[in-house]
Motif scaffolding. Structure first.
Motif, PDB file in Angstrom:
ATOM      1  N   SER A  64     -16.526 -17.887  -4.271  1.00 56.47           N
ATOM      2  CA  SER A  64     -17.855 -17.938  -3.667  1.00 56.47           C
ATOM      3  C   SER A  64     -18.494 -16.567  -3.575  1.00 56.47           C
ATOM      4  O   SER A  64     -19.371 -16.351  -2.736  1.00 56.47           O
ATOM      5  N   SER A  65     -18.091 -15.642  -4.422  1.00 53.70           N
ATOM      6  CA  SER A  65     -18.581 -14.267  -4.285  1.00 53.70           C
ATOM      7  C   SER A  65     -19.596 -13.948  -5.392  1.00 53.70           C
ATOM      8  O   SER A  65     -19.745 -14.696  -6.354  1.00 53.70           O
ATOM      9  N   TRP A  66     -20.300 -12.822  -5.207  1.00 55.20           N
ATOM     10  CA  TRP A  66     -21.206 -12.348  -6.254  1.00 55.20           C
ATOM     11  C   TRP A  66     -20.426 -12.030  -7.523  1.00 55.20           C
ATOM     12  O   TRP A  66     -20.946 -12.204  -8.630  1.00 55.20           O
ATOM     13  N   GLU A  67     -19.168 -11.569  -7.360  1.00 54.30           N
ATOM     14  CA  GLU A  67     -18.348 -11.247  -8.533  1.00 54.30           C
ATOM     15  C   GLU A  67     -18.107 -12.519  -9.360  1.00 54.30           C
ATOM     16  O   GLU A  67     -18.151 -12.488 -10.585  1.00 54.30           O
ATOM     17  N   ALA A  68     -17.833 -13.614  -8.646  1.00 51.77           N
ATOM     18  CA  ALA A  68     -17.597 -14.877  -9.349  1.00 51.77           C
ATOM     19  C   ALA A  68     -18.835 -15.275 -10.133  1.00 51.77           C
ATOM     20  O   ALA A  68     -18.748 -15.798 -11.253  1.00 51.77           O
ATOM     21  N   LEU A  69     -20.001 -15.027  -9.545  1.00 46.95           N
ATOM     22  CA  LEU A  69     -21.247 -15.348 -10.237  1.00 46.95           C
ATOM     23  C   LEU A  69     -21.422 -14.447 -11.454  1.00 46.95           C
ATOM     24  O   LEU A  69     -21.884 -14.894 -12.513  1.00 46.95           O
ATOM     25  N   ARG A  70     -21.058 -13.152 -11.275  1.00 49.34           N
ATOM     26  CA  ARG A  70     -21.215 -12.209 -12.378  1.00 49.34           C
ATOM     27  C   ARG A  70     -20.367 -12.633 -13.577  1.00 49.34           C
ATOM     28  O   ARG A  70     -20.725 -12.402 -14.730  1.00 49.34           O
ATOM     29  N   ASP A  71     -19.215 -13.276 -13.279  1.00 50.14           N
ATOM     30  CA  ASP A  71     -18.345 -13.716 -14.375  1.00 50.14           C
ATOM     31  C   ASP A  71     -19.025 -14.756 -15.258  1.00 50.14           C
ATOM     32  O   ASP A  71     -18.655 -14.900 -16.429  1.00 50.14           O
ATOM     33  N   VAL A  72     -19.943 -15.523 -14.714  1.00 46.99           N
ATOM     34  CA  VAL A  72     -20.616 -16.519 -15.558  1.00 46.99           C
ATOM     35  C   VAL A  72     -21.905 -15.965 -16.151  1.00 46.99           C
ATOM     36  O   VAL A  72     -22.643 -16.697 -16.826  1.00 46.99           O
ATOM     37  N   ALA A  73     -22.201 -14.684 -15.905  1.00 47.74           N
ATOM     38  CA  ALA A  73     -23.457 -14.103 -16.406  1.00 47.74           C
ATOM     39  C   ALA A  73     -23.593 -14.181 -17.923  1.00 47.74           C
ATOM     40  O   ALA A  73     -24.672 -14.536 -18.421  1.00 47.74           O
ATOM     41  N   PRO A  74     -22.531 -13.873 -18.706  1.00 52.29           N
ATOM     42  CA  PRO A  74     -22.699 -13.987 -20.164  1.00 52.29           C
ATOM     43  C   PRO A  74     -23.071 -15.404 -20.583  1.00 52.29           C
ATOM     44  O   PRO A  74     -23.955 -15.607 -21.416  1.00 52.29           O
ATOM     45  N   THR A  75     -22.399 -16.402 -19.961  1.00 52.37           N
ATOM     46  CA  THR A  75     -22.728 -17.786 -20.263  1.00 52.37           C
ATOM     47  C   THR A  75     -24.180 -18.058 -19.903  1.00 52.37           C
ATOM     48  O   THR A  75     -24.914 -18.731 -20.643  1.00 52.37           O
ATOM     49  N   PHE A  76     -24.596 -17.530 -18.772  1.00 57.40           N
ATOM     50  CA  PHE A  76     -25.963 -17.740 -18.307  1.00 57.40           C
ATOM     51  C   PHE A  76     -26.963 -17.171 -19.313  1.00 57.40           C
ATOM     52  O   PHE A  76     -27.939 -17.829 -19.680  1.00 57.40           O
ATOM     53  N   LEU A  77     -26.716 -15.952 -19.781  1.00 53.04           N
ATOM     54  CA  LEU A  77     -27.644 -15.311 -20.712  1.00 53.04           C
ATOM     55  C   LEU A  77     -27.649 -16.029 -22.063  1.00 53.04           C
ATOM     56  O   LEU A  77     -28.689 -16.154 -22.713  1.00 53.04           O
ATOM     57  N   THR A  78     -26.485 -16.510 -22.488  1.00 54.80           N
ATOM     58  CA  THR A  78     -26.414 -17.259 -23.737  1.00 54.80           C
ATOM     59  C   THR A  78     -27.216 -18.557 -23.601  1.00 54.80           C
ATOM     60  O   THR A  78     -27.943 -18.959 -24.521  1.00 54.80           O
ATOM     61  N   TYR A  79     -27.057 -19.200 -22.438  1.00 57.28           N
ATOM     62  CA  TYR A  79     -27.822 -20.419 -22.160  1.00 57.28           C
ATOM     63  C   TYR A  79     -29.318 -20.106 -22.205  1.00 57.28           C
ATOM     64  O   TYR A  79     -30.106 -20.846 -22.808  1.00 57.28           O
ATOM     65  N   LEU A  80     -29.707 -18.989 -21.612  1.00 60.68           N
ATOM     66  CA  LEU A  80     -31.116 -18.598 -21.597  1.00 60.68           C
ATOM     67  C   LEU A  80     -31.642 -18.421 -23.018  1.00 60.68           C
ATOM     68  O   LEU A  80     -32.739 -18.874 -23.353  1.00 60.68           O
ATOM     69  N   LEU A  81     -30.836 -17.772 -23.879  1.00 66.36           N
ATOM     70  CA  LEU A  81     -31.265 -17.554 -25.269  1.00 66.36           C
ATOM     71  C   LEU A  81     -31.504 -18.881 -25.981  1.00 66.36           C
ATOM     72  O   LEU A  81     -32.535 -19.081 -26.634  1.00 66.36           O
ATOM     73  N   SER A  82     -30.558 -19.818 -25.831  1.00 69.22           N
ATOM     74  CA  SER A  82     -30.713 -21.106 -26.505  1.00 69.22           C
ATOM     75  C   SER A  82     -31.856 -21.909 -25.888  1.00 69.22           C
ATOM     76  O   SER A  82     -32.577 -22.624 -26.590  1.00 69.22           O
ATOM     77  N   PHE A  83     -32.038 -21.768 -24.570  1.00 67.95           N
ATOM     78  CA  PHE A  83     -33.174 -22.420 -23.899  1.00 67.95           C
ATOM     79  C   PHE A  83     -34.481 -21.929 -24.525  1.00 67.95           C
ATOM     80  O   PHE A  83     -35.373 -22.729 -24.837  1.00 67.95           O
ATOM     81  N   VAL A  84     -34.575 -20.604 -24.715  1.00 66.71           N
ATOM     82  CA  VAL A  84     -35.797 -20.038 -25.291  1.00 66.71           C
ATOM     83  C   VAL A  84     -35.988 -20.538 -26.719  1.00 66.71           C
ATOM     84  O   VAL A  84     -37.106 -20.890 -27.118  1.00 66.71           O
ATOM     85  N   TYR A  85     -34.901 -20.634 -27.494  1.00 59.53           N
ATOM     86  CA  TYR A  85     -35.031 -21.131 -28.870  1.00 59.53           C
ATOM     87  C   TYR A  85     -35.533 -22.572 -28.901  1.00 59.53           C
ATOM     88  O   TYR A  85     -36.422 -22.908 -29.675  1.00 59.53           O
ATOM     89  N   VAL A  86     -34.965 -23.420 -28.057  1.00 57.22           N
ATOM     90  CA  VAL A  86     -35.440 -24.811 -28.042  1.00 57.22           C
ATOM     91  C   VAL A  86     -36.892 -24.833 -27.586  1.00 57.22           C
ATOM     92  O   VAL A  86     -37.722 -25.585 -28.122  1.00 57.22           O
TER      93      VAL A  86
END
Lengths: 197, 197, 197, 197
Positions: free
Chosen positions: C31-53
């Motif tokens: 439940s920490s900010w660190e745990a959230l940071r660990d999913v940041a690459p996935t988040f940014l990759t998701y954002l890229l594909s979201f923008v492409y669609v």
């Protein structure tokens, strides 16, 4: 307000609900007919919920034909209906995975009951907009199906604590009643025309 | 450019977001009322996010009624809004699974805040197209709800680090404010007609 | 044949693709900010594909504005485009889970390339219906973005085997080029009107 | 009754079915071309089912062009078709995971067969509404593709118990037959106009 987006949004939600349930169908373990037979109860439960969502979509379609405008109250009454229907994959799945135990079977019936109540409230919201001499009130008439269904769901919920399979049988009968074509709206439209687009 | 596909695409995305969240509802372990009670927090969290998506759909529907044409800027402002809303199943799920720990609860509020900002930018994009004396600007008026919500989200985010349940309470209150019918657009349409289809 | 169902079906598929990717976002462990940071690459990759669609939806929307009728060839060219786009959640997920290894990153680029080719073929199918002096051909003009993108994807695919992060950078640049508003269709419509509904 | 919601609901369900199948594509284990090659059979199976759903969407689109009104019987015939198609992700997945064992491959063919029967019944329901001299009956003519497909599915089902790969080959051929453009409806529309919106 225009009703077309309410229809489009409801179509989207109902399409997703009806298709999500197929995700519950786990691939059989093994490649034999026996393995397929093991998923038969899940398959039949899926079929029942598919038919229920189909009935709601059908009735929703008919009812909205006789509405011309929608207001904020109708929008929320519609979301309320979609909420209880969106729980169907969950309640279906619990009932199925528990092997038709009393509580999950009763909860499935409670979900059907609450959806029926929500549908009734949506109908009221539309009628109150048109007035009790509007096309929807006239087309509905005595609405015996709409009155019988909740009673059957209550019977089913009670029966679930006694013999759950009887409850499922009652839910099947309640669905079959709606499958028999309901000509009220079609007859009304044929005689009076729609009041929509 | 025609607004109907923007509406259809948004309806599709919102319908999927609202329905995907039900997939987070895991089937209870066991067949008892107690097992069902264990999923009650998840259920209530799902309900809150369902209501939020419902509010956005409702407001989106109203706002687009007063738009006649959309341009590239509006399309991207709309996608920006859909992006933050599409993260709701994720933030809802994290908040719920963590048992309402501070950071996940704050992140849920941040998502709500960013969606509100995106909605505001979409509103601006539509108004800048119509001019500040266009129908949308007139219908919005002082827009106190639109101004109060972000403040409540900020309060909730801050409260999350103190007592997370207070934060959730604030998010519930912010939702309830929107549930109270907002007659601005309907009144405007009744008086002036829409500027759409 | 009428183009409205082609638009509705494409909107549905694109709405689902864009929303399915959020399912890839696993809830952080902890439940920490660190745990959230660990999913940041996935988040940014998701954002890229979201923008492409989002880009494809936007361009599809613009292009169909200038089409009046569709035939069987257009329907299949459209399904061909949707096929490669429907693989984006898969290729996004593989690239992300592999930690941006060469082959998965190249495969992500290949998917983007094949979608671009499919888009080009759809454009051809629409233009061949209208003739090369039709509204779409006129509005497109030299189409330098449409010609530059595949080159960038090829550069990215090659770079993936050298330094995958450079490849990702190229894919980001190729997306940003499309985010800059493209006024061709809007200008054409403003001058000549659409040839649709 | 108006046919536009039937089209919208069907578009929604078909869009979801076609996109859900991509969820079956598991991310390869490892980052090599070999890892990708391991998912190739799944990929090709997904492609086959994608093409089948595309064919049904295409034919549905064409058929509904020639319908003007729909009644309760048509609504249920349409839901019946959607039911068998909604099982395609399940039957595709079972066939693929079993490594093309006889029973799962036969069940895949049975699903295709039942969808074809459901499509035929929907066609009948629409024709019976228009009369046998209506536009749909005239446009269909002898309908050799509609008659050949079920025979091929039956051949495939039988072959599955002998050499399953032959069955898959037959299902591929049955799909290819539909990919060849069918000009009947387009020719009819060009000559007589649609009887819809």
């Amino acid at each position: 307000m225009n009703k077309s987006r309410l229809e489009a949004f409801s179509d989207g939600v109902l399409a997703i609900i009806i298709t999500i349930m197929v995700l519950e169908l786990r691939v059989p373990e093994g490649s034999s007919w026996e393995a397929l037979r093991d998923v038969a109860p899940t398959f039949l439960t899926y079929l029942l919920s598919f038919v229920y969502v189909g009935i709601y979509w059908n009735n929703h379609h008919h009812m909205l034909q006789l509405a011309s405008k929608v207001d904020g109250r109708v929008l929320w009454a519609n979301l309320h209906l979609l909420f209880w229907l969106s729980l169907l994959p969950f309640t279906t799945s619990w009932m199925d995975e528990s092997g038709f135990d009393p509580v999950p079977t009763a909860v499935y019936g409670i979900d059907l009951l609450l959806a029926a109540v929500a549908y009734f409230l949506l109908q009221r919201a539309l009628i109150s907009q048109q007035g009790s001499d509007g096309p929807l009130a006239s087309a509905l008439g005595r609405d015996w199906k709409g009155k019988l269904s909740p009673i059957l769901y209550l019977v089913g919920i009670a029966a679930a604590f006694w013999v759950p399979y009887v409850a499922v049988g009652v839910f099947v009968v309640a669905a079959l009643i709606w499958l028999v074509p309901d000509r009220r709206v079609e007859r009304f439209v044929a005689e009076h025309g729609t009041s929509g687009r």
